[in-house]
Scaffold this active site. Sequence first.
Site, PDB file in Angstrom:
ATOM      1  N   HIS A  49      -1.172   1.277   7.563  1.00 23.68           N
ATOM      2  CA  HIS A  49      -1.743   1.271   6.219  1.00 23.68           C
ATOM      3  C   HIS A  49      -1.612   2.654   5.588  1.00 23.68           C
ATOM      4  CE1 HIS A  49      -4.059  -0.078   2.922  1.00 23.68           C
ATOM      5  NE2 HIS A  49      -5.124   0.646   3.199  1.00 23.68           N
ATOM      6  N   CYS A  91       0.832  -1.197   0.000  1.00 26.23           N
ATOM      7  CA  CYS A  91       0.000   0.000   0.000  1.00 26.23           C
ATOM      8  C   CYS A  91       0.877   1.261   0.000  1.00 26.23           C
ATOM      9  CB  CYS A  91      -0.953  -0.004   1.179  1.00 26.23           C
ATOM     10  SG  CYS A  91      -0.154  -0.175   2.756  1.00 26.23           S
TER      11      CYS A  91
END
EC number: 3.4.19.12
Lengths: 894, 483
Positions: B431, B113
């Site tokens: 994230h 990510c």
Amino acid sequence: MAPVPDPNNVGGGGGAKRDEATMKVPSKDPKKKDDKKEDDLSEEDLELKQNLELYVERVQDPNPELQKAALESMRQEIRASTSSMTSVPKPLKFLRPHYGTLKEFHQNMAESDLKKLLADILSVLALTMSAEGKRESLGYRLTGSGGDIGSWGHEYVRNLAGEIAEEYTMRQSEEASVEDLMDLVKQIVAFHMKHNAETEAVDLLMDVEDLDLLLAHVDRTNFRRTCNYLTSSAKFLAGPDDMLVLDIAYMIYIKFEEYPNALQIALFLDNMQYVKQIFTSCTDLLRKKQFCYMISRHGITVEIDPEMVADKDDRDMLQDIVNNTKLSEGYLTLARDIEVMEAKTPEDIYKAHLLDGRASSGPSVDSARQNLAATFVNAFVNAGFGQDKLMTVPSDAASGIAGNWLFKNKEHGKTSAAASLGMILLWDVDAGLTQLDKYFHSSDNPVLAGALLGVGINNCGIKSDCDPALALLGEYIDNEDSSVRIGAIMGLGIAYAGSQNDQIRSSLSPILNDAKAPLDVIAFAALSLGMIYVGSCNEEVAQSIIFALMDRSEAQLGDALTRFLPLGLGLLYLGKQESVEATAEVSKTFNEKIRKYCDMTLLSCAYAGTGNVLKVQDLLAQCGEHLEKGDIHQGPAVLGLAMVAMSEELGLDMAIRSLERVLQYGEQNIRRAVPLALGLLCISNPKVNVMDTLSRLSHDTDSEVAMSAIISLGLIGAGTNNARIAGMLRNLSSYYYKDASLLFCVRIAQGFVHMGKGLLTLSPFHSERLLLSPTALAGIVTLLHACLDMKSIILGKYHYVLYFLVLAMQPRMMLTVDENLKPISVPVRVGQAVDVVGQAGRPKTITGFQTHSTPVLLAAGERAELATDKYIPLSPILEGFIILKENPDYRDEE
Amino acid sequence: MLTVSVKWQKKVFEGIEIDVTLPPYVFKAQLYDLTGVPPERQKIMVKGGLLKDDADWSAIGVKDGQKLMMMGTADEIVKAPEKAIVFAEDLPEEEQATNLGYSAGLVNLGNTCYMNSTVQCLKSVPELKSALSNYSLAGRSNDVDQTSHMLTVATRELFGDLDRSVNAVSPTQFWMTLRKKFPQFSQLQNGMHMQQDAEECWTQLLYTLSQSLKAPASSEDSDAVKALFGVNLRSRVHCQESGEESSETESVYSLKCHISHEVNHLHEGLKHGLKGELEKTSPALGRTAVYLKESLIDSLPRYLTVQFVRFFWKRETNQKAKILRKVDYPLELDIFDLCSEDLRKKLEAPRQKLRDEEGKKLGLQPKSSSKDSDVKMTDAAEAPSNEGGESSTAAQQEGASSSSEKGTHMTGIYDLVTVLTHKGRSADSGHYVAWVKQESGKWIQYDDSHPSIQREEDITKLSGGGDWHMAYIIMYKARFVSM
């Protein structure tokens, strides 16, 4: 002072008596207490008590003179005190201990007038003393002198009535004579009717199954309340009692020349004989006009014959009203008064600017799906207004914008687009046919199909001697292109719903049994026949559909459209209860793929709007089963639940609660149908609890549940402009902006909510929720059945089934007209309707009202009343068109 | 002879005579005279259907005095438009993508990510895209090594795929080349590729691109990446002990926003970041001394990148720890007071112009209906022209060093275009998500393969202070004014 004799000891009845005495007076047990009480007695009471004791003694005296005198005095005392019944009258209280003695004495008495007199007194005493189920009061009454029943007071009569009912059922089971009872009943009924206790009189007569008696006893002062009670209790009675009750109500109304109410009942009973009788018994032409307005709202076909009205011109005028030719005018009057004539575009409805940041994302390329949605939204929102901004724009502007919009729809979408013109010009046949004419010459088959369908929609509920719809559509029924055929067939079904037109039957029936006809044509033909013959139980049509069902191959039975065949069959029996049984038997022989679906559909249609609790239970039991995959009959069962229960408020609320359960425990195929059932139950009636449930379901992980919930949100808010639902749908439109199918559903629902710019309702119920329009219900049910398989029908290429809703679309207005049928404006109060059935006096029928000038809009559960004495309405039910007559007694206050 | 009345649209024609001996066509011709509808377009409803031209009157059973109904118009018949309308549903996939208004997401290949969000942010710079598309596949200049070349090509391909696709794109090729070029991204932990620092990925990728996109002529000006992102800083290095002072210039690709206890706002953090202390040998003192370094911006980039220095190496736990402090950032950033004197002078005129334009938009429009609007309007028209005269000299002074196109000028005012956020407690975990403003003005959140629309007010809520996504690297786009 003499010791108080214990009733239990004095009574000769033995054990049983003792029980009953303790049972009746709980505070009797300790003697001490009694003594104490004795001391509290006032002088007067003490005297009374002593007198009564003396009488009791004297009654037992052998001298008949003395006996008689004693009995008379005793009667005097009791009568003087039973006039009011707030507490146990003193004489009764003091005589209580002697009940046993007197009873015993009575038993041993020789037959004489005196014995009867004593029986009378015992009958009154038994009111407080008799054991449950013994009916002693009644027993003594029957052996008594039989004098004026009311002289003993209200409570006595009431008690007697209760005992009669019990006695009656007992004697019925023993098949004994009830004649003596009936004499008594007559007396009691007469008494009740005189004393504002109509409800009790009706109850008693229902118990003894002799309502005819009522006719003799109603008078001007009490017939209204009597009938009111009769009609509202009819909803809770099992057949055929309900019909009986309504029959009586009808007769009472006729007796007092209260024809509008009588007509209501005649329509409820679907009894054309009665309708005719009303017309023949009424002599006032103006009132007949009002009847015609009522009939036209109900949506049935009635031919005014010379017997009903002698004069030809008058007859034509009445027929015009029945044929609904003035509906468009009235609706537009309302629209102008409310100032909503300005056409709305789909964008006005979507209100995308209220959503953050997404408004600007208007795609540069037309999406066929979204254009189709816009077509429907435009059609529903501008329904009946005769103008819009997509279809009716003058076609010369820039080489025809109208043509342009039509062609912004893809293939079958063009059918819906062309048909939308019929919706926009709804009820205005002349203008509609003129506008649709240009599409008749199109070489594009979907456009032609749309034009045909549009004619049907345009003519929905409007009848004409020239039969333009039949003349125009008739020749396309056997067209080689199946889309054109469907357009014509569906158009006929919509235009002639409920008309039972033989000519159409003879042209549609052959299609059903034509081996070469494609399945979709057959399905729509069955559906149209069902609509045209809705609730008629027509054998021949039923036969053709049954044969068509039997002829279907295994593969065809699996097709989504096949469901319209059983539905067409079901519509034939809509609301006809037992009449369906023969056909239901036949349906048991069908292929198992369709058998149960057919079963459920027939059951639910036949009992639609009856509130029959047993059928509700049957259907619930079906929903309780957990089936293997692939069975589809539970969908119609859930819908059936709503159809049966939708008739009255209590049953409706119960059904909503049961559906919550079903939702929790049911399988997926049931969950998909539950939102639709909720939508049917609260159609055009946005109840907050249902709204919340649907809102929750509209975010369900199963997209089909979400779709039906969204459609149902539109249905419950249909024609209300409800801001909360509109907001929910707006948010859903941004939530589902990427899912074309769900977005389509959201758009359709938005169109529903703003249907007719908020002037329309889809509710099949009218006339204060008493009457159920069969054609309206047929339209809604058809749409819901189509929604059971959204993907293959509405999201497929049969989206025009949405137009079946036109059958249920009616202005939710109250428009007052003068004696020349020209609209006049008068002040009216509009408020929440209050249930006044069985209430004493003259309670207010509305609450929280506001005063407006007519024409006014009536929301679900609202009622109007005239706020002026200057006029007299010709119908007590202020809905739709109301003719006002000037009040001759009215004097201006100045 | 029969006499009938015919109803057509809203009109009724009374007393039309029918000669029953002649075919109905004659009757239609009669109606043509009255209505102007040609007989073949007339539809007359009679019992049992429409009146046929050759029907027999006696069979139809029309009665004397009957009302007939006619339908038909002389209107033009609708024709389908010559050019067929193209529907979105018919379009090939890539065209549907452009309709969507934003591009596709990127598939997470296992803790990628950081890379996905970096790519999405950089992709939002159209100038970078066009520079990449000009990059020739084969013609690798000699000073670019093989892996850099491959990475540049992979970037170009990935950007192209993203624009064409509706569904999420899998950046496998790009990831392989990225790992080849920078082996540190291939670190494994428990057999899985580790989460990496997006800032490192951002810096490395941009550096590689700047190397490979340098024009062959290899002059400083033609460095496309530098022109887009580069910030020239002029620093004054000052030693308090010795009083020595020197100045130096450097070029960086991003400004750092240092987060300390006093910093609540981006602006404070930037100021903080431009001041620093360093130790170096002082020639005057002959030993190492503490120098104070104060930098000011000397030239402005088109895209100003700001990195929030949220991660620091915590020695006691031996990991990169994160500062969760909330630091607000504006949607519109003015860095005028971080600029050097020279630059400020250059910026003044364009800024004045911008203010005038805005003032015109806000203030003058409502007044336009008032009586003295004529006067005001001329005033307003004069003002900028005067300004223009003054600033023309300033514009000339800017000369070649101005990175702006001809006629447009930097204003020192920047608009937020992308936010790369991190959620979690350390740089190597958590994230990363990219939030990108589209040309349409919409904000899209790229959470790996799921793009979703966001509201602008939610973008400023990514400022930290909790466990929600917080801005890590943000990018502003310069606002230009044309003179």
